[in-house]
Design a protein around this motif. Structure first.
Motif, PDB file in Angstrom:
ATOM      1  N   LEU A 140       5.021  -4.314  -7.829  1.00  0.00           N
ATOM      2  CA  LEU A 140       4.519  -5.416  -6.315  1.00  0.00           C
ATOM      3  C   LEU A 140       4.349  -7.108  -7.401  1.00  0.00           C
ATOM      4  O   LEU A 140       4.026  -7.352  -6.847  1.00  0.00           O
ATOM      5  N   GLN A 141       4.189  -6.631  -8.998  1.00  0.00           N
ATOM      6  CA  GLN A 141       3.906  -8.369  -9.151  1.00  0.00           C
ATOM      7  C   GLN A 141       2.277  -8.580  -9.238  1.00  0.00           C
ATOM      8  O   GLN A 141       2.018  -9.227  -8.964  1.00  0.00           O
ATOM      9  N   ARG A 142       1.870  -7.525  -8.999  1.00  0.00           N
ATOM     10  CA  ARG A 142       0.017  -7.729  -8.650  1.00  0.00           C
ATOM     11  C   ARG A 142      -0.914  -6.936 -10.101  1.00  0.00           C
ATOM     12  O   ARG A 142       0.682  -6.164 -10.684  1.00  0.00           O
ATOM     13  N   SER A 143      -1.827  -6.955 -10.355  1.00  0.00           N
ATOM     14  CA  SER A 143      -2.216  -7.326 -11.704  1.00  0.00           C
ATOM     15  C   SER A 143      -2.183  -5.129 -11.791  1.00  0.00           C
ATOM     16  O   SER A 143      -2.385  -4.261 -10.162  1.00  0.00           O
ATOM     17  N   VAL A 144      -2.250  -4.131 -12.728  1.00  0.00           N
ATOM     18  CA  VAL A 144      -2.920  -2.595 -12.798  1.00  0.00           C
ATOM     19  C   VAL A 144      -3.996  -2.798 -11.434  1.00  0.00           C
ATOM     20  O   VAL A 144      -4.140  -1.387 -10.684  1.00  0.00           O
ATOM     21  N   PRO A 145      -5.673  -3.331 -12.001  1.00  0.00           N
ATOM     22  CA  PRO A 145      -6.828  -3.133 -11.142  1.00  0.00           C
ATOM     23  C   PRO A 145      -6.617  -3.261  -9.464  1.00  0.00           C
ATOM     24  O   PRO A 145      -6.159  -2.011  -8.369  1.00  0.00           O
ATOM     25  N   ALA A 146      -5.662  -4.182  -8.920  1.00  0.00           N
ATOM     26  CA  ALA A 146      -5.297  -4.147  -7.761  1.00  0.00           C
ATOM     27  C   ALA A 146      -4.209  -3.365  -7.006  1.00  0.00           C
ATOM     28  O   ALA A 146      -3.881  -2.565  -6.155  1.00  0.00           O
ATOM     29  N   SER A 147      -3.443  -2.746  -8.172  1.00  0.00           N
ATOM     30  CA  SER A 147      -1.935  -2.152  -7.611  1.00  0.00           C
ATOM     31  C   SER A 147      -3.303  -0.719  -7.514  1.00  0.00           C
ATOM     32  O   SER A 147      -2.787   0.558  -6.265  1.00  0.00           O
TER      33      SER A 147
ATOM     34  N   ALA B 118      -3.466   0.960  -4.053  1.00  0.00           N
ATOM     35  CA  ALA B 118      -3.058   3.139  -3.770  1.00  0.00           C
ATOM     36  C   ALA B 118      -4.644   4.069  -3.460  1.00  0.00           C
ATOM     37  O   ALA B 118      -4.504   4.678  -2.096  1.00  0.00           O
ATOM     38  N   SER B 119      -5.857   3.450  -3.483  1.00  0.00           N
ATOM     39  CA  SER B 119      -6.933   4.465  -2.961  1.00  0.00           C
ATOM     40  C   SER B 119      -7.112   3.723  -2.396  1.00  0.00           C
ATOM     41  O   SER B 119      -7.553   4.402  -0.782  1.00  0.00           O
TER      42      SER B 119
ATOM     43  N   GLU C 234       1.305  -1.017  -0.139  1.00  0.00           N
ATOM     44  CA  GLU C 234      -0.398   0.268  -0.019  1.00  0.00           C
ATOM     45  C   GLU C 234       0.857   1.351  -0.313  1.00  0.00           C
ATOM     46  O   GLU C 234       0.842   2.188  -0.573  1.00  0.00           O
ATOM     47  N   ARG C 235       1.362   1.440   0.756  1.00  0.00           N
ATOM     48  CA  ARG C 235       3.219   2.540   0.876  1.00  0.00           C
ATOM     49  C   ARG C 235       3.661   2.933  -0.600  1.00  0.00           C
ATOM     50  O   ARG C 235       3.111   3.633  -1.160  1.00  0.00           O
ATOM     51  N   LEU C 236       4.017   1.333  -1.444  1.00  0.00           N
ATOM     52  CA  LEU C 236       4.628   1.429  -2.514  1.00  0.00           C
ATOM     53  C   LEU C 236       3.556   2.321  -3.631  1.00  0.00           C
ATOM     54  O   LEU C 236       3.693   3.917  -4.088  1.00  0.00           O
ATOM     55  N   ALA C 237       2.011   1.712  -2.792  1.00  0.00           N
ATOM     56  CA  ALA C 237       1.550   2.442  -4.686  1.00  0.00           C
ATOM     57  C   ALA C 237       1.434   3.942  -4.478  1.00  0.00           C
ATOM     58  O   ALA C 237       1.054   4.621  -5.632  1.00  0.00           O
ATOM     59  N   PHE C 238       0.994   4.381  -3.568  1.00  0.00           N
ATOM     60  CA  PHE C 238       0.506   5.362  -3.020  1.00  0.00           C
ATOM     61  C   PHE C 238       1.748   6.385  -2.904  1.00  0.00           C
ATOM     62  O   PHE C 238       1.321   7.196  -3.938  1.00  0.00           O
ATOM     63  N   VAL C 239       2.624   6.584  -2.258  1.00  0.00           N
ATOM     64  CA  VAL C 239       3.831   6.538  -2.252  1.00  0.00           C
ATOM     65  C   VAL C 239       3.928   7.354  -3.696  1.00  0.00           C
ATOM     66  O   VAL C 239       4.503   8.240  -4.622  1.00  0.00           O
ATOM     67  N   LEU C 240       4.158   6.168  -4.842  1.00  0.00           N
ATOM     68  CA  LEU C 240       4.573   6.331  -6.435  1.00  0.00           C
ATOM     69  C   LEU C 240       3.777   6.882  -6.940  1.00  0.00           C
ATOM     70  O   LEU C 240       4.148   7.509  -7.386  1.00  0.00           O
TER      71      LEU C 240
END
Length: 295
Positions: free
Chosen positions: A144-151, A155-156, A123-129
């Motif tokens: 993150l090796q996750r899908s775009v929607p999951a990323s 962040a949300s 979560e921290r990486l998605a939000f910060v970046l």
């Protein structure tokens, strides 16, 4: 100019930005330096002939390094995501050096960093970046090796947490300073009613004392409870020095010429909504605090 010199010049041009990314990810100045150094080592080990955007590539590398550090850090803790106060950036009142300006841009106060500490690494990486540095979710998903929607969902979730728990401070530094001075005066005078009037109803006080007498982390919420605790502040030091802490109004309390505590205030709507105190002697000794000497 040979390749090595070209890479070194390019890296140095991006170093302040990379440290800003790492500081927001890790909340530690020393670990941020380590992450940036690791990015330099990886740059030297990697064929970057096809890299079109060196800054973007380095940002992604630093993100990966920080993600690994966060995961290892949390694995070592008994309680996952255990909260502690991030490293403050302390400077003389009204003065912030250019390197620190980059580190604390976009209102990156201690209150925001404390909330980021409570997030999981992904979560921290998605939000910060994404939210703080505009990195596309396609690149974040790869890290993150996750899908775009999951990323995007990560962040949300982080964004909602930040908006709720880390309100943006008033931008008027003169107003911030007046409120802090009034708070100090009410604390010295033992004026409970005046303290409550200066505090937001949802104010939170967080104090990190490290291992002093096993005190560790303290968190107090609500105007009455925080005002009661604030009445003890006058015993911290007879020599409070006004400073900037991550660009916001703050105070260093001093005894025998040594910093005893760094206090950061978040002021919203003319009220104190957060007080963050670092009173861990071991960490205070490691901070680059140059405000105690002469000009």
């Amino acid at each position: 100019m040979d390749k090595q010199e070209f890479l070194a010049d390019g890296f140095e041009a991006h170093r302040p930005h990379l440290k800003a990314v790492a500081y927001r990810m890790l909340g530690s100045l020393s670990e941020a330096d380590d992450a940036v150094q690791e990015a330099w080592l990886r740059l030297n080990r990697t064929d970057t002939s096809d890299v079109q955007n060196l800054g973007g590539w380095l940002t992604t590398v630093v993100g990966r390094v920080c993600l690994d550090l966060l995961r290892r850090r949390n694995a070592r803790r008994e309680a996952p995501y255990e909260t502690h106060l991030p490293d403050p950036i302390v400077s003389r009142q009204e003065t912030v050096n250019p390197e620190d300006e980059i580190l604390i841009a976009d209102s990156v106060g201690l209150a925001l960093l404390v909330v980021l500490e409570s997030l999981g690494p992904a979560e921290r990486l998605a939000f910060v970046l994404h939210d703080l540095f505009g990195v596309p979710f396609e690149e974040i998903a790869t890290i993150l090796q996750r899908s775009v929607p999951a990323s995007k969902q990560l962040a949300s979730r982080a964004r909602r947490r930040v908006r709720t728990a880390a309100p943006a401070p008033d931008p008027d530094l003169a107003l911030q300073r007046r409120v802090v001075e009034a708070f100090q005066a009410a604390s010295r005078d033992g004026d409970f009613a005046a303290l409550v009037a200066l505090l937001h109803p949802d104010v939170v006080l967080r104090a990190d004392r490290g291992l002093i007498a096993g005190a560790g982390w303290t968190e107090i919420r609500g105007a009455a409870a925080v005002a009661g605790q604030a009445l003890t502040f006058r015993r911290l030091s007879a020599f409070p020095l006004p400073v900037l802490v991550n660009g916001n109004a703050g105070v260093i309390t001093v005894a025998d010429g040594q910093p005893m505590a760094v206090m950061s205030f978040t002021i919203t709507g003319g009220k104190v909504i957060a007080i963050d105190i670092l009173a861990d002697p071991a960490r205070l000794r490691k901070l680059d605090i140059d405000v105690l000497g002469g000009d």
